[in-house]
Each structure stands twice: as structure tokens, then as C-alpha cells.
Motif scaffolding. Structure first.
Motif, PDB file in Angstrom:
ATOM      1  N   GLY A   1      48.859  39.674  45.530  1.00  0.00           N
ATOM      2  CA  GLY A   1      48.227  39.732  44.270  1.00  0.00           C
ATOM      3  C   GLY A   1      47.992  40.925  43.688  1.00  0.00           C
ATOM      4  N   ILE A   2      48.291  41.338  42.438  1.00  0.00           N
ATOM      5  CA  ILE A   2      47.503  42.494  41.885  1.00  0.00           C
ATOM      6  C   ILE A   2      46.916  42.087  40.670  1.00  0.00           C
ATOM      7  CG2 ILE A   2      48.102  44.908  40.730  1.00  0.00           C
ATOM      8  CD1 ILE A   2      48.585  45.087  43.707  1.00  0.00           C
ATOM      9  N   PHE A   3      45.582  42.529  40.511  1.00  0.00           N
ATOM     10  CA  PHE A   3      44.985  42.093  39.360  1.00  0.00           C
ATOM     11  C   PHE A   3      43.895  42.947  39.006  1.00  0.00           C
ATOM     12  CE2 PHE A   3      43.856  40.380  43.529  1.00  0.00           C
ATOM     13  CZ  PHE A   3      42.542  40.741  43.735  1.00  0.00           C
ATOM     14  N   ASP A   4      43.079  42.918  37.738  1.00  0.00           N
ATOM     15  CA  ASP A   4      42.007  43.748  37.140  1.00  0.00           C
ATOM     16  C   ASP A   4      40.731  43.733  37.663  1.00  0.00           C
ATOM     17  OD1 ASP A   4      44.161  45.009  35.604  1.00  0.00           O
ATOM     18  OD2 ASP A   4      44.079  43.742  34.178  1.00  0.00           O
ATOM     19  N   THR A   5      40.481  42.742  38.365  1.00  0.00           N
ATOM     20  CA  THR A   5      39.175  42.300  38.760  1.00  0.00           C
ATOM     21  C   THR A   5      38.914  42.767  40.181  1.00  0.00           C
ATOM     22  OG1 THR A   5      39.311  40.367  39.476  1.00  0.00           O
ATOM     23  CG2 THR A   5      38.638  40.775  37.051  1.00  0.00           C
ATOM     24  N   ASP A   6      37.539  43.151  40.719  1.00  0.00           N
ATOM     25  CA  ASP A   6      37.532  43.357  42.159  1.00  0.00           C
ATOM     26  C   ASP A   6      37.578  42.159  43.057  1.00  0.00           C
ATOM     27  OD1 ASP A   6      34.866  41.770  42.353  1.00  0.00           O
ATOM     28  OD2 ASP A   6      33.897  43.398  41.454  1.00  0.00           O
ATOM     29  N   PHE A   7      37.761  41.939  44.166  1.00  0.00           N
ATOM     30  CA  PHE A   7      38.049  41.113  44.927  1.00  0.00           C
ATOM     31  C   PHE A   7      37.219  40.009  44.786  1.00  0.00           C
ATOM     32  CE2 PHE A   7      37.314  38.879  49.128  1.00  0.00           C
ATOM     33  CZ  PHE A   7      38.706  38.352  49.355  1.00  0.00           C
ATOM     34  N   ASP A   8      35.960  40.282  44.958  1.00  0.00           N
ATOM     35  CA  ASP A   8      34.851  39.089  44.832  1.00  0.00           C
ATOM     36  C   ASP A   8      35.003  38.456  43.535  1.00  0.00           C
ATOM     37  OD1 ASP A   8      33.774  40.147  47.140  1.00  0.00           O
ATOM     38  OD2 ASP A   8      31.851  40.831  46.508  1.00  0.00           O
ATOM     39  N   LYS A   9      35.164  38.953  42.406  1.00  0.00           N
ATOM     40  CA  LYS A   9      35.171  38.258  41.096  1.00  0.00           C
ATOM     41  C   LYS A   9      36.393  37.449  41.317  1.00  0.00           C
ATOM     42  CE  LYS A   9      34.582  38.169  36.173  1.00  0.00           C
ATOM     43  NZ  LYS A   9      34.542  37.054  36.201  1.00  0.00           N
ATOM     44  N   TYR A  10      37.634  38.092  41.417  1.00  0.00           N
ATOM     45  CA  TYR A  10      38.829  37.434  41.397  1.00  0.00           C
ATOM     46  C   TYR A  10      38.723  35.911  42.370  1.00  0.00           C
ATOM     47  CZ  TYR A  10      43.789  36.283  42.585  1.00  0.00           C
ATOM     48  OH  TYR A  10      45.040  35.786  42.717  1.00  0.00           O
ATOM     49  N   THR A  11      38.132  36.141  43.484  1.00  0.00           N
ATOM     50  CA  THR A  11      37.983  35.000  44.388  1.00  0.00           C
ATOM     51  C   THR A  11      37.218  33.843  43.842  1.00  0.00           C
ATOM     52  OG1 THR A  11      38.430  36.360  46.148  1.00  0.00           O
ATOM     53  CG2 THR A  11      37.151  34.339  46.683  1.00  0.00           C
ATOM     54  N   GLU A  12      36.002  34.172  43.325  1.00  0.00           N
ATOM     55  CA  GLU A  12      35.174  33.357  42.518  1.00  0.00           C
ATOM     56  C   GLU A  12      35.944  32.820  41.225  1.00  0.00           C
ATOM     57  OE1 GLU A  12      31.723  35.717  41.778  1.00  0.00           O
ATOM     58  OE2 GLU A  12      30.948  35.322  43.923  1.00  0.00           O
ATOM     59  N   ASP A  13      36.445  33.631  40.643  1.00  0.00           N
ATOM     60  CA  ASP A  13      37.279  32.919  39.401  1.00  0.00           C
ATOM     61  C   ASP A  13      38.302  31.993  39.900  1.00  0.00           C
ATOM     62  OD1 ASP A  13      35.678  34.529  37.801  1.00  0.00           O
ATOM     63  OD2 ASP A  13      37.369  36.104  37.383  1.00  0.00           O
ATOM     64  N   ALA A  14      39.112  32.324  40.940  1.00  0.00           N
ATOM     65  CA  ALA A  14      40.123  31.584  41.434  1.00  0.00           C
ATOM     66  C   ALA A  14      39.713  30.147  41.716  1.00  0.00           C
ATOM     67  CB  ALA A  14      40.854  32.021  42.725  1.00  0.00           C
ATOM     68  N   ILE A  15      38.466  30.123  42.496  1.00  0.00           N
ATOM     69  CA  ILE A  15      38.075  28.755  42.906  1.00  0.00           C
ATOM     70  C   ILE A  15      37.427  27.922  41.677  1.00  0.00           C
ATOM     71  CG2 ILE A  15      35.985  27.716  43.986  1.00  0.00           C
ATOM     72  CD1 ILE A  15      36.084  30.090  46.123  1.00  0.00           C
ATOM     73  N   ALA A  16      36.749  28.867  40.635  1.00  0.00           N
ATOM     74  CA  ALA A  16      36.353  28.010  39.350  1.00  0.00           C
ATOM     75  C   ALA A  16      37.837  27.536  38.594  1.00  0.00           C
ATOM     76  CB  ALA A  16      35.579  29.013  38.659  1.00  0.00           C
ATOM     77  N   LEU A  17      38.634  28.322  38.642  1.00  0.00           N
ATOM     78  CA  LEU A  17      39.823  27.814  37.833  1.00  0.00           C
ATOM     79  C   LEU A  17      40.484  26.620  38.268  1.00  0.00           C
ATOM     80  CD1 LEU A  17      42.055  28.731  35.755  1.00  0.00           C
ATOM     81  CD2 LEU A  17      43.060  29.751  37.562  1.00  0.00           C
ATOM     82  N   PHE A  18      40.513  26.676  39.714  1.00  0.00           N
ATOM     83  CA  PHE A  18      41.383  25.506  40.530  1.00  0.00           C
ATOM     84  C   PHE A  18      40.547  24.405  40.136  1.00  0.00           C
ATOM     85  CE2 PHE A  18      43.722  28.701  43.315  1.00  0.00           C
ATOM     86  CZ  PHE A  18      44.802  28.462  42.606  1.00  0.00           C
ATOM     87  N   GLY A  19      39.064  24.274  40.227  1.00  0.00           N
ATOM     88  CA  GLY A  19      38.132  23.352  40.216  1.00  0.00           C
ATOM     89  C   GLY A  19      38.240  22.724  38.908  1.00  0.00           C
ATOM     90  N   LYS A  20      38.340  23.710  37.785  1.00  0.00           N
ATOM     91  CA  LYS A  20      38.159  23.340  36.491  1.00  0.00           C
ATOM     92  C   LYS A  20      39.540  22.685  36.152  1.00  0.00           C
ATOM     93  CE  LYS A  20      38.122  25.161  31.665  1.00  0.00           C
ATOM     94  NZ  LYS A  20      38.042  26.290  30.922  1.00  0.00           N
ATOM     95  N   ALA A  21      40.540  23.240  36.551  1.00  0.00           N
ATOM     96  CA  ALA A  21      42.080  22.464  36.291  1.00  0.00           C
ATOM     97  C   ALA A  21      42.162  21.377  37.203  1.00  0.00           C
ATOM     98  CB  ALA A  21      43.138  23.580  36.661  1.00  0.00           C
ATOM     99  N   GLY A  22      41.563  21.214  38.273  1.00  0.00           N
ATOM    100  CA  GLY A  22      41.702  19.914  38.982  1.00  0.00           C
ATOM    101  C   GLY A  22      42.907  19.822  40.035  1.00  0.00           C
ATOM    102  N   VAL A  23      43.449  21.217  40.374  1.00  0.00           N
ATOM    103  CA  VAL A  23      44.538  21.425  41.186  1.00  0.00           C
ATOM    104  C   VAL A  23      44.200  22.059  42.418  1.00  0.00           C
ATOM    105  CG1 VAL A  23      45.916  21.609  38.956  1.00  0.00           C
ATOM    106  CG2 VAL A  23      44.963  23.533  40.135  1.00  0.00           C
ATOM    107  N   ASN A  24      44.903  21.679  43.651  1.00  0.00           N
ATOM    108  CA  ASN A  24      44.640  22.224  44.855  1.00  0.00           C
ATOM    109  C   ASN A  24      45.313  23.524  44.800  1.00  0.00           C
ATOM    110  OD1 ASN A  24      43.673  19.669  45.679  1.00  0.00           O
ATOM    111  ND2 ASN A  24      45.621  19.077  46.234  1.00  0.00           N
ATOM    112  N   THR A  25      45.018  24.177  45.897  1.00  0.00           N
ATOM    113  CA  THR A  25      45.651  25.476  46.150  1.00  0.00           C
ATOM    114  C   THR A  25      46.667  25.610  47.194  1.00  0.00           C
ATOM    115  OG1 THR A  25      45.064  27.873  47.001  1.00  0.00           O
ATOM    116  CG2 THR A  25      43.633  26.086  47.891  1.00  0.00           C
ATOM    117  N   ALA A  26      47.699  26.339  46.990  1.00  0.00           N
ATOM    118  CA  ALA A  26      48.983  26.346  48.273  1.00  0.00           C
ATOM    119  C   ALA A  26      48.352  26.803  49.536  1.00  0.00           C
ATOM    120  CB  ALA A  26      49.838  27.370  47.927  1.00  0.00           C
TER     121      ALA A  26
END
Length: 176
Positions: free
Chosen positions: A89-114
Motif C-alpha cells: 500500500g502507498i498512502f499519504d499518512t505515516d504508518f502509525d496514523k494509517y494503522t490506527e485509521d484502518a482499525i477504526a475504519l474496519f470497526g466502523k464499517a463492521g467488516v473484517n480484514t483479509a
């Protein structure tokens, strides 16, 4: 404005400043990103592919689903006879923010992760960000050089430029 392609050498982990979850990787001309290589749980390759289809369908329904991650692109690869997986993955935020955002996003969307289909992925990842990050860090294969054709440009800047281009094209078409 001249856009000059650039490359940057990425220092080894032991030469990097330490952040909340480990080494702080620098922003490069390709922005931020990481590559994970991990073993797929036996018999889970089809589930991994199915998850890819589920994600694609979810994005059809809501194209902004992954917007909080500020992604440029993702690439998922199954290889070695479907026994190993690579996430890039290539993204605009640093690693820590990306990871925290990913966890929050999956939790909010109620989906699992691959990643749940990968050996060693923590079952408590939703409530234990440190375990999620530890897994990613342990499976991360850092790059040692990164190149950007349009260096240090964010995904939002690219989208803005494309909207301006579209508006300009429309305006010119109306003048004819």
C-alpha cells in the motif's frame, strides 16, 4: 511548475527515529507505504480472494469507503502456490496514523480484514491495536529505495488536479 521525478534511499530500521509503534519511516517521493509478506493459513487462499471481491463490491456501493486511509493504491498478491500473501500500500499518512485509521475504519464499517486469513494475525486485532501493529511490523519488508514520477504529491492533490482538468476541458468544449 516543473515536476521533477525523484528517488530517495530509505535508511535501515535501526537508523530511524522510533515512534509509537516502532520505526518512523520517512516520507519519500512515493509518499508513505508498506509491504507485508505473510503465510496464508492452510486452505484460506479462496477466502482471501473472496474477501478481495467483497472489498471491490463494497467500493462499488461506497466509493469513499477507504477515503480515510488517504490511499494512492493497494496491491494484493497470492504467490508460492497460494501459500503466501503480499500486501502493498502507498498512502499519504505515516504508518502509525494509517494503522490506527484502518482499525477504526474496519470497526466502523463492521467488516473484517483479509489479514484474518494470515498465520499469526491476532484474533483480538479490533481491540488491540498494538497486536495489529506488531503483526504488520513483523511481516513488513521495508523498501530501500523509492521513486516518484510526481514526488511528494498527495492523493487529494492529484484528485484536485484531475477535477480542474475536467472543468477546464468542459469549459473549452463549451467555447467551441
Amino acid at each position: 511548475m516543473e515536476i521533477k521525478p525523484q528517488a530517495a534511499v530509505v535508511p535501515k530500521n535501526d537508523q530511524l527515529e522510533q515512534g509509537k509503534y516502532g520505526p518512523v519511516f520517512p516520507k519519500t517521493p512515493a509518499c508513505y507505504g508498506f509491504t507485508i509478506v505473510a503465510k496464508v493459513k492452510p486452505g484460506r487462499a479462496d477466502a482471501m480472494r473472496a474477501y478481495g471481491s467483497t472489498l471491490a463490491e463494497a467500493l462499488e456501493e461506497d466509493p469513499q469507503l477507504l477515503a480515510p486511509l488517504k490511499l494512492h493504491y493497494l496491491r494484493w498478491v497470492l504467490f508460492d502456490d497460494d501459500t503466501r500473501f503480499m500486501y502493498q500500500g502507498i498512502f499519504d499518512t505515516d504508518f502509525d496514523k494509517y494503522t490506527e485509521d484502518a482499525i477504526a475504519l474496519f470497526g466502523k464499517a463492521g467488516v473484517n480484514t483479509a489479514f484474518e486469513n494470515l498465520e499469526g494475525f491476532p484474533e483480538d486485532w479490533r481491540t488491540n491495536p498494538e497486536a495489529f501493529v506488531r503483526f504488520v511490523r513483523e511481516h513488513h519488508c521495508p523498501s530501500f529505495i523509492e521513486y516518484g514520477e510526481y514526488p511528494y504529491v498527495s492523493a487529494d492533490e492529484i484528485k484536485k488536479a484531475l477535477r480542474i482538468k475536467g472543468a477546464l476541458s468542459e469549459m473549452l468544449d463549451q467555447l467551441q
